[in-house]
Scaffold this motif. Structure first.
Motif, PDB file in Angstrom:
ATOM      1  N   VAL A 195       2.189  -3.115  12.310  1.00 43.96           N
ATOM      2  CA  VAL A 195       2.595  -1.717  12.219  1.00 43.96           C
ATOM      3  C   VAL A 195       4.095  -1.597  11.936  1.00 43.96           C
ATOM      4  CG1 VAL A 195       2.808   0.448  13.509  1.00 43.96           C
ATOM      5  CG2 VAL A 195       0.717  -0.923  13.713  1.00 43.96           C
ATOM      6  N   CYS A 196       4.907  -2.359  12.659  1.00 48.32           N
ATOM      7  CA  CYS A 196       6.361  -2.308  12.438  1.00 48.32           C
ATOM      8  C   CYS A 196       6.725  -2.782  11.036  1.00 48.32           C
ATOM      9  CB  CYS A 196       7.080  -3.161  13.475  1.00 48.32           C
ATOM     10  SG  CYS A 196       7.014  -2.485  15.147  1.00 48.32           S
ATOM     11  N   TRP A 197       6.035  -3.809  10.577  1.00 50.69           N
ATOM     12  CA  TRP A 197       6.307  -4.346   9.238  1.00 50.69           C
ATOM     13  C   TRP A 197       6.001  -3.308   8.165  1.00 50.69           C
ATOM     14  CZ3 TRP A 197       2.699  -6.266   5.358  1.00 50.69           C
ATOM     15  CH2 TRP A 197       3.329  -6.978   4.326  1.00 50.69           C
ATOM     16  N   LEU A 198       4.856  -2.605   8.307  1.00 46.18           N
ATOM     17  CA  LEU A 198       4.500  -1.569   7.337  1.00 46.18           C
ATOM     18  C   LEU A 198       5.505  -0.414   7.364  1.00 46.18           C
ATOM     19  CD1 LEU A 198       0.603  -1.314   7.665  1.00 46.18           C
ATOM     20  CD2 LEU A 198       1.922  -2.336   5.824  1.00 46.18           C
ATOM     21  N   ARG A 199       5.934  -0.042   8.571  1.00 44.20           N
ATOM     22  CA  ARG A 199       6.902   1.047   8.680  1.00 44.20           C
ATOM     23  C   ARG A 199       8.230   0.677   8.026  1.00 44.20           C
ATOM     24  NH1 ARG A 199       5.742   2.534  15.024  1.00 44.20           N
ATOM     25  NH2 ARG A 199       3.892   3.859  14.684  1.00 44.20           N
ATOM     26  N   GLN A 200       8.666  -0.556   8.231  1.00 43.26           N
ATOM     27  CA  GLN A 200       9.926  -1.004   7.629  1.00 43.26           C
ATOM     28  C   GLN A 200       9.822  -1.014   6.103  1.00 43.26           C
ATOM     29  OE1 GLN A 200      10.923  -4.783   9.371  1.00 43.26           O
ATOM     30  NE2 GLN A 200      11.155  -3.935  11.443  1.00 43.26           N
ATOM     31  N   LYS A 201       8.689  -1.478   5.596  1.00 46.93           N
ATOM     32  CA  LYS A 201       8.503  -1.500   4.144  1.00 46.93           C
ATOM     33  C   LYS A 201       8.489  -0.087   3.569  1.00 46.93           C
ATOM     34  CE  LYS A 201       8.093  -5.912   3.186  1.00 46.93           C
ATOM     35  NZ  LYS A 201       9.071  -6.584   2.272  1.00 46.93           N
ATOM     36  N   GLN A 202       7.836   0.833   4.278  1.00 46.48           N
ATOM     37  CA  GLN A 202       7.767   2.215   3.808  1.00 46.48           C
ATOM     38  C   GLN A 202       9.148   2.863   3.827  1.00 46.48           C
ATOM     39  OE1 GLN A 202       5.089   3.772   2.637  1.00 46.48           O
ATOM     40  NE2 GLN A 202       6.003   5.800   2.398  1.00 46.48           N
ATOM     41  N   GLN A 203       9.910   2.673   4.892  1.00 48.25           N
ATOM     42  CA  GLN A 203      11.234   3.270   5.003  1.00 48.25           C
ATOM     43  C   GLN A 203      12.222   2.678   4.002  1.00 48.25           C
ATOM     44  OE1 GLN A 203      12.183   2.612   9.123  1.00 48.25           O
ATOM     45  NE2 GLN A 203      10.720   4.154   9.869  1.00 48.25           N
ATOM     46  N   ALA A 204      12.028   1.417   3.650  1.00 46.45           N
ATOM     47  CA  ALA A 204      12.927   0.766   2.691  1.00 46.45           C
ATOM     48  C   ALA A 204      12.508   1.020   1.246  1.00 46.45           C
ATOM     49  CB  ALA A 204      12.966  -0.741   2.964  1.00 46.45           C
ATOM     50  N   GLY A 205      11.435   1.764   1.047  1.00 44.93           N
ATOM     51  CA  GLY A 205      10.942   2.028  -0.296  1.00 44.93           C
ATOM     52  C   GLY A 205      10.297   0.809  -0.937  1.00 44.93           C
ATOM     53  N   GLU A 206       9.798  -0.100  -0.106  1.00 43.55           N
ATOM     54  CA  GLU A 206       9.193  -1.329  -0.603  1.00 43.55           C
ATOM     55  C   GLU A 206       7.720  -1.427  -0.221  1.00 43.55           C
ATOM     56  OE1 GLU A 206      11.586  -4.275   1.232  1.00 43.55           O
ATOM     57  OE2 GLU A 206      13.360  -3.882  -0.001  1.00 43.55           O
ATOM     58  N   ALA A 207       7.052  -0.263  -0.129  1.00 40.85           N
ATOM     59  CA  ALA A 207       5.652  -0.254   0.304  1.00 40.85           C
ATOM     60  C   ALA A 207       4.771  -1.065  -0.641  1.00 40.85           C
ATOM     61  CB  ALA A 207       5.151   1.179   0.393  1.00 40.85           C
ATOM     62  N   GLY A 238      -6.593   3.184  11.615  1.00 37.48           N
ATOM     63  CA  GLY A 238      -5.355   2.948  10.866  1.00 37.48           C
ATOM     64  C   GLY A 238      -5.048   1.472  10.731  1.00 37.48           C
ATOM     65  N   VAL A 239      -5.305   0.689  11.794  1.00 39.48           N
ATOM     66  CA  VAL A 239      -5.075  -0.760  11.726  1.00 39.48           C
ATOM     67  C   VAL A 239      -6.022  -1.386  10.699  1.00 39.48           C
ATOM     68  CG1 VAL A 239      -5.014  -2.925  13.017  1.00 39.48           C
ATOM     69  CG2 VAL A 239      -4.319  -0.803  14.125  1.00 39.48           C
ATOM     70  N   MET A 240      -7.301  -0.957  10.697  1.00 37.16           N
ATOM     71  CA  MET A 240      -8.262  -1.519   9.740  1.00 37.16           C
ATOM     72  C   MET A 240      -7.915  -1.131   8.307  1.00 37.16           C
ATOM     73  SD  MET A 240     -12.021  -1.609  11.482  1.00 37.16           S
ATOM     74  CE  MET A 240     -12.105   0.114  11.943  1.00 37.16           C
ATOM     75  N   LEU A 241      -7.445   0.101   8.102  1.00 35.33           N
ATOM     76  CA  LEU A 241      -7.027   0.510   6.758  1.00 35.33           C
ATOM     77  C   LEU A 241      -5.832  -0.320   6.301  1.00 35.33           C
ATOM     78  CD1 LEU A 241      -7.332   2.345   4.322  1.00 35.33           C
ATOM     79  CD2 LEU A 241      -6.007   4.100   5.536  1.00 35.33           C
ATOM     80  N   ALA A 242      -4.915  -0.609   7.219  1.00 35.22           N
ATOM     81  CA  ALA A 242      -3.771  -1.457   6.882  1.00 35.22           C
ATOM     82  C   ALA A 242      -4.231  -2.865   6.504  1.00 35.22           C
ATOM     83  CB  ALA A 242      -2.806  -1.517   8.068  1.00 35.22           C
ATOM     84  N   VAL A 283       0.272   7.343   9.049  1.00 34.54           N
ATOM     85  CA  VAL A 283       0.099   8.564   9.846  1.00 34.54           C
ATOM     86  C   VAL A 283      -0.905   8.308  10.972  1.00 34.54           C
ATOM     87  CG1 VAL A 283      -0.723  10.948   9.798  1.00 34.54           C
ATOM     88  CG2 VAL A 283       0.727  10.109   7.963  1.00 34.54           C
ATOM     89  N   CYS A 284      -1.977   7.580  10.654  1.00 33.93           N
ATOM     90  CA  CYS A 284      -2.973   7.229  11.682  1.00 33.93           C
ATOM     91  C   CYS A 284      -2.360   6.351  12.769  1.00 33.93           C
ATOM     92  CB  CYS A 284      -4.157   6.497  11.057  1.00 33.93           C
ATOM     93  SG  CYS A 284      -5.157   7.492   9.935  1.00 33.93           S
ATOM     94  N   LEU A 285      -1.321   5.594  12.419  1.00 32.47           N
ATOM     95  CA  LEU A 285      -0.688   4.665  13.353  1.00 32.47           C
ATOM     96  C   LEU A 285       0.489   5.291  14.097  1.00 32.47           C
ATOM     97  CD1 LEU A 285      -0.773   1.487  11.074  1.00 32.47           C
ATOM     98  CD2 LEU A 285      -2.165   1.912  13.102  1.00 32.47           C
ATOM     99  N   SER A 286       0.598   6.606  14.070  1.00 36.47           N
ATOM    100  CA  SER A 286       1.664   7.288  14.812  1.00 36.47           C
ATOM    101  C   SER A 286       1.526   6.992  16.303  1.00 36.47           C
ATOM    102  CB  SER A 286       1.597   8.803  14.580  1.00 36.47           C
ATOM    103  OG  SER A 286       1.785   9.108  13.210  1.00 36.47           O
ATOM    104  N   ASP A 287       2.663   6.875  16.963  1.00 36.73           N
ATOM    105  CA  ASP A 287       2.642   6.565  18.398  1.00 36.73           C
ATOM    106  C   ASP A 287       2.047   7.703  19.216  1.00 36.73           C
ATOM    107  OD1 ASP A 287       3.739   4.038  18.057  1.00 36.73           O
ATOM    108  OD2 ASP A 287       5.798   4.778  18.211  1.00 36.73           O
TER     109      ASP A 287
END
Length: 410
Positions: A346-358, A319-323, A385-389
């Motif tokens: 990971v946190c940055w990608l999650r924030q962008k996804q949740q804010a609709g700014e992916a 998941g990190v490599m795909l990111a 999804v691969c980066l789920s805790d």
């Protein structure tokens, strides 16, 4: 072989106390309460009276201890025989251990063992050897040009002084890795275990590692479009699926990161160093070599919590490599949160996804075509999804191949 050696010993440890207790118990128990053969009883007195029940009990009394003695004797004899058989088997196994091989061990007729030994040990300044630039700070990489016109990449791994038994385990591990055959797994061609160094020979691939490729992309030296990046991601997932589900025995990579993904001239990825990190662990489970700083960016959260490493831990590393392929970023960059670890990415990608700014997280150098952009956004969701805790929330590598294969069909 290792499991074969351990089973008899473990069985002996289990049987020995039981046999001792059983022997002690047998010794403390009389086999017969009365003689087996008694003289003919004298006629009872005329005035003595015996009930029928007394007569029957008197006749049956000697039979129970006799049967009990026979049973204990048979069981003791059987267990003692089994014990001695295991002793003989254990002695046989220890006298037929896998010999510790000296000199190069070669798995292809294209490599001459003497030429390999001469180049690596006897003449390390040979013009046949040229250094390969690498992001790893602990291991050295060399290109060796053989007389057969075959070029191999040599990884030089520093090892702590090892006992004979530890070297034998390393040898057995490398021999099992030589049997891995898949398009997306790097083939082990030869190895040489020499004092405090391990030389590992792989096929030489012209494009180098994914880490080197992404560095050239970030430096503006080349453009890597989404089609090639998705091909690389799918190839890595297929290699993981082979290790996790198709090879026997199943194998986890343990050290999946861009420096261990090697690309050929068609940008087809091959996983290198599959499972090799395990042979470089000390008795406390710590790594003896490797760039710990770089490795930590791809380590799943459960590994930092002392939990068991599983195939889902490899999926997190993927998941990190795909990111990285999607964003073009180096995970060691300090951005947004100021953190220099995978948590920042990971946190940055999650924030962008949740804010609709992916879309803003995608690499701007390849964003353009609307169809490709939609595929990249779906790939971003797969990466998250691969980066789920929790490992249970991540897909398996088999499911991952299916999801990535379907991207072009949407």
């Amino acid at each position: 072989m290792a499991s074969t050696h351990q089973n008899p010993t473990r069985t002996l440890y289990i049987l020995a106390p039981f046999l001792i207790l059983l022997s002690s118990y047998c010794a403390s128990q009389p086999l017969h309460s009365q003689p087996l053969f008694s003289p003919t009883p004298s006629p009872p007195a005329a005035n003595s009276q015996l009930s029928p029940s007394d007569t029957n009990n008197h006749a049956r009394t000697p039979l129970k201890p006799i049967l009990f003695g026979i049973l204990l004797g048979t069981l003791s004899g059987f267990l003692l025989a089994l014990f001695f058989l295991y002793l003989i088997r254990l002695a046989f196994l220890y006298t037929h251990l896998t010999p510790l091989l000296k000199g190069p061990v070669v798995f292809t007729p294209q490599i001459n063992p003497k030429s390999l030994l001469l180049a690596l040990v006897s003449n390390p300044q040979s013009p046949q050897l040229t250094p390969i630039p690498s992001a790893s700070s602990a291991c050295k990489f060399l290109k060796l040009q053989l007389e057969t016109d075959l070029s191999v990449a040599i990884k030089v791994v520093p090892l702590r002084p090892n006992s004979t038994s530890e070297k034998r385990k390393i040898q057995q591990k490398l021999e099992s890795l030589s049997r891995l055959k898949h398009r997306n797994v790097l083939t082990l061609r030869a190895y040489l275990l020499d004092k405090d160094k391990l030389f590992i020979a792989y096929d030489f691939l012209s494009e180098g590692s994914l880490e080197d490729l992404m560095k050239r992309v970030r430096a503006g030296q080349m453009v890597l479009n989404w089609e090639v990046r998705s091909k690389i991601a799918l190839g890595i997932a297929k290699g993981m699926r082979y290790l996790h589900f198709e090879c026997s025995p199943r194998l986890m990579h343990w050290n999946l990161k861009p420096t261990n993904v090697i690309l050929d001239e068609g940008f087809e990825p091959r996983l290198g160093d599959c499972g090799l990190v395990r042979i470089s662990m000390d008795s406390e489970g710590d790594l003896q070599f490797g760039d710990q700083r770089h490795f930590s960016y791809f380590l799943a959260p459960e590994c930092n919590q002392g939990c068991r490493y599983t195939d889902k831990s490899d999926v997190y590393s993927f998941g990190v490599m795909l990111a990285i392929l999607l964003t073009g970023r180096d995970p060691s960059d300090q951005f947004l949160t100021g953190e220099s670890s995978q948590d920042g990415l990971v946190c940055w990608l999650r924030q962008k996804q949740q804010a609709g700014e992916a879309k803003e997280a995608l690499d701007t150098s390849i964003v353009g075509d609307e169809g490709e952009e939609e595929e990249m956004l779906m790939a971003m969701r797969i990466a998250l999804v691969c980066l789920s805790d929790l490992p249970a929330d991540r897909p398996s590598s088999d499911e991952l191949v299916s999801m990535l294969s379907q991207l072009h069909s949407f």
